[in-house]
Design a protein around this motif. Structure first.
Motif, short mmCIF file in Angstrom:
data_model
loop_
_atom_site.label_atom_id
_atom_site.label_comp_id
_atom_site.label_asym_id
_atom_site.label_seq_id
_atom_site.Cartn_x
_atom_site.Cartn_y
_atom_site.Cartn_z
N VAL A 140 0.80 -1.22 0.00
CA VAL A 140 0.00 0.00 0.00
C VAL A 140 0.84 1.28 0.00
O VAL A 140 0.50 2.26 -0.67
CB VAL A 140 -1.01 0.00 1.18
N ILE A 141 1.95 1.31 0.71
CA ILE A 141 2.77 2.52 0.74
C ILE A 141 3.42 2.76 -0.63
O ILE A 141 3.48 3.90 -1.11
CB ILE A 141 3.84 2.44 1.85
N TYR A 160 3.26 6.03 -5.64
CA TYR A 160 3.20 6.05 -7.10
C TYR A 160 1.89 6.59 -7.64
O TYR A 160 1.89 7.40 -8.57
CB TYR A 160 3.43 4.64 -7.68
N PHE A 161 0.77 6.17 -7.09
CA PHE A 161 -0.52 6.46 -7.71
C PHE A 161 -1.27 7.64 -7.12
O PHE A 161 -2.38 7.95 -7.56
CB PHE A 161 -1.42 5.21 -7.64
N THR A 162 -0.70 8.30 -6.11
CA THR A 162 -1.38 9.47 -5.55
C THR A 162 -0.46 10.69 -5.59
O THR A 162 0.75 10.57 -5.84
CB THR A 162 -1.82 9.24 -4.09
N PHE A 163 -1.06 11.83 -5.33
CA PHE A 163 -0.30 13.08 -5.31
C PHE A 163 -0.13 13.59 -3.89
O PHE A 163 0.13 14.77 -3.66
CB PHE A 163 -1.01 14.12 -6.19
N LEU A 164 -0.28 12.69 -2.91
CA LEU A 164 -0.06 13.07 -1.52
C LEU A 164 1.39 13.46 -1.30
O LEU A 164 2.30 12.96 -1.96
CB LEU A 164 -0.44 11.90 -0.60
N ARG A 177 -7.23 5.65 2.17
CA ARG A 177 -6.77 6.90 1.52
C ARG A 177 -6.33 6.62 0.08
O ARG A 177 -6.59 7.43 -0.82
CB ARG A 177 -5.61 7.49 2.33
N LEU A 178 -5.69 5.49 -0.14
CA LEU A 178 -5.29 5.11 -1.50
C LEU A 178 -6.52 5.00 -2.40
O LEU A 178 -6.55 5.55 -3.51
CB LEU A 178 -4.54 3.78 -1.47
#
Length: 417
Positions: A260-261, A266-270, A294-295
């Motif tokens: 998940v991390i 990779y897939f979020t803009f956090l 959150r993901l």
């Protein structure tokens, strides 16, 4: 943090053709134009396409100009990568329909500001055979082409001349974009390295002073060693009609703690700080699945919008934590679009008989045991009364009964009209 440093932190870079030169080019402060290609082999993108698109999006957010080449030309002949057999050729009518669908999806992801979609059919279709052989084919060495991994893996089973020439056509794409649009960087998956470097070599033969670069992305592999994005139910599509928003949300929510991390990076803009905090949550309170939630929220919002993501989250919360009778018929259908379903009679029946008749229990003895132990739920209600009668008309407008066995084993029963 500059874009290359951020990509490295997010583990989004595998190879760069000339790292120092690219770093100097980006350090000038002038936006760079970059691109990746996608062939219209289907009428929807899937989550595998997000892998290069997320890199393009990060460059866009950093002020650079991404291009996407929709391969109306290359898509009509077939990419040899990743397969052991020839691709089935599509009709041009189907290719054009797919192009329209993909263009609509990509515009939703990237908007229209500082972003361009082009179609390589516009320039490849104008090439004559003699022009192709004299001006382009003469600059490619067959031995070098055969050694490219993407071709070498097909030599034993065979590869047509049509698919063999794909890397030449991709190189023409890079040259065209460099020459006409000043595109300097091409990105692709790790398995595309041979095609990307072929494009650089081709451009340098035509323009030795050209400053062009290639960047590849690591192969996305899950902690268990399997390829990311592959599920027992098939591809996870970006089209909500092919993969419902709820299914899309659940795909991300169900990711392993070990992955998940990596996916948040990779897939979020956090931000780095936000992801570091979520990593701490995984280590200290994994049962809360805060990182997975959150993901799922971030990626679903990016692809389908905030309202759709919120609706999917609400369905998920009700289904697994709340009162399922709060779900509407439409929400129920969305949640169970590809999950186990059965068709049942509209007659009220004793719970034991009903479970056995509909093959939800192997025997009456097992049915009685599961009921007595509180393992059976009907429409969100735990049933422990062996004399309970299942009434198909009690909930969901008399159209469905939702059965749960154990903690998460759901079956949707559709009432016969």
């Amino acid at each position: 943090m500059d874009i290359l440093a951020d990509l490295k932190w997010r583990e989004a870079v595998y190879q760069i053709s000339d790292l120092e030169a690219l770093r100097k080019r980006l350090a000038t402060g002038q936006p760079i134009a970059l691109y990746c290609g996608v062939d219209p082999t289907a009428d929807s993108l899937h989550i595998g396409h997000l892998i290069p698109f997320l890199v393009l999006k990060r460059f866009q957010l950093a002020g650079h100009h991404p291009y996407i080449v929709v391969g109306g030309g290359t898509g009509s002949i077939g990419d040899p990568g990743g397969r052991k057999t020839e691709r089935q050729l599509q009709t041009m009518e189907q290719v054009n329909q797919n192009k329209q669908a993909l263009t609509k999806q990509m515009t939703r992801l990237f908007g229209t500001d500082n972003f361009t979609i082009v179609d390589n059919y516009d320039w490849l279709s104008r090439l004559s055979l003699l022009e192709f052989l004299r001006d382009t084919g003469k600059l490619f060495n067959v031995k070098t082409m055969l050694n490219k991994e993407i071709v070498a893996t097909r030599l034993e089973t065979g590869i047509s001349y049509t698919e063999f020439t794909y890397q030449i056509l991709q190189s023409i794409d890079f040259w065209h974009l460099y020459h006409h649009e000043h595109v300097q960087l091409q990105i692709g998956g790790a398995d595309q390295w041979g095609n990307l470097t072929a494009g650089i070599n081709f451009i340098h033969k035509k323009d030795p002073q050209a400053a062009v670069f290639a960047l590849t992305i690591p192969l996305m592999v899950k902690a268990d060693g399997t390829k990311f994005g592959k599920t027992s139910g098939g591809a996870i599509w970006l089209d909500a009609h092919k993969t419902s928003v709820f299914e899309f949300y659940q795909f991300w929510f169900n990711q392993d703690d070990r992955d998940v991390i990596k996916y948040l990076k990779y897939f979020t803009f956090l931000s780095h700080d936000e992801i570091t905090q979520l990593e701490h949550e995984v280590q200290t309170h994994p049962e809360k699945r805060q990182a997975q939630r959150r993901l799922a929220q971030e990626v679903t919002t990016f692809v389908h919008g905030a309202a759709a993501a919120q609706a999917a989250q609400e369905i998920s919360t009700i289904l697994f934590e709340g009162d399922v009778t709060q779900l509407s018929v439409r929400q129920l259908e969305q949640a169970f679009a590809k999950m186990p379903a059965i068709t049942i009679s509209d007659q009220a029946t004793n719970i034991v008989d009903w479970l056995v008749t509909n093959q939800l229990e192997p025997s009456k003895r097992q049915a009685r045991e599961d009921i007595s132990q509180g393992a059976i739920w009907i429409n969100g209600q735990r049933i422990q009364d062996l004399n309970f009668r299942v009434d198909p008309h009690s909930h969901f407008d008399g159209q469905y009964i939702l059965v749960r066995k154990g903690k998460k084993n759901y079956t949707l029963a559709q009432v016969q009209a």
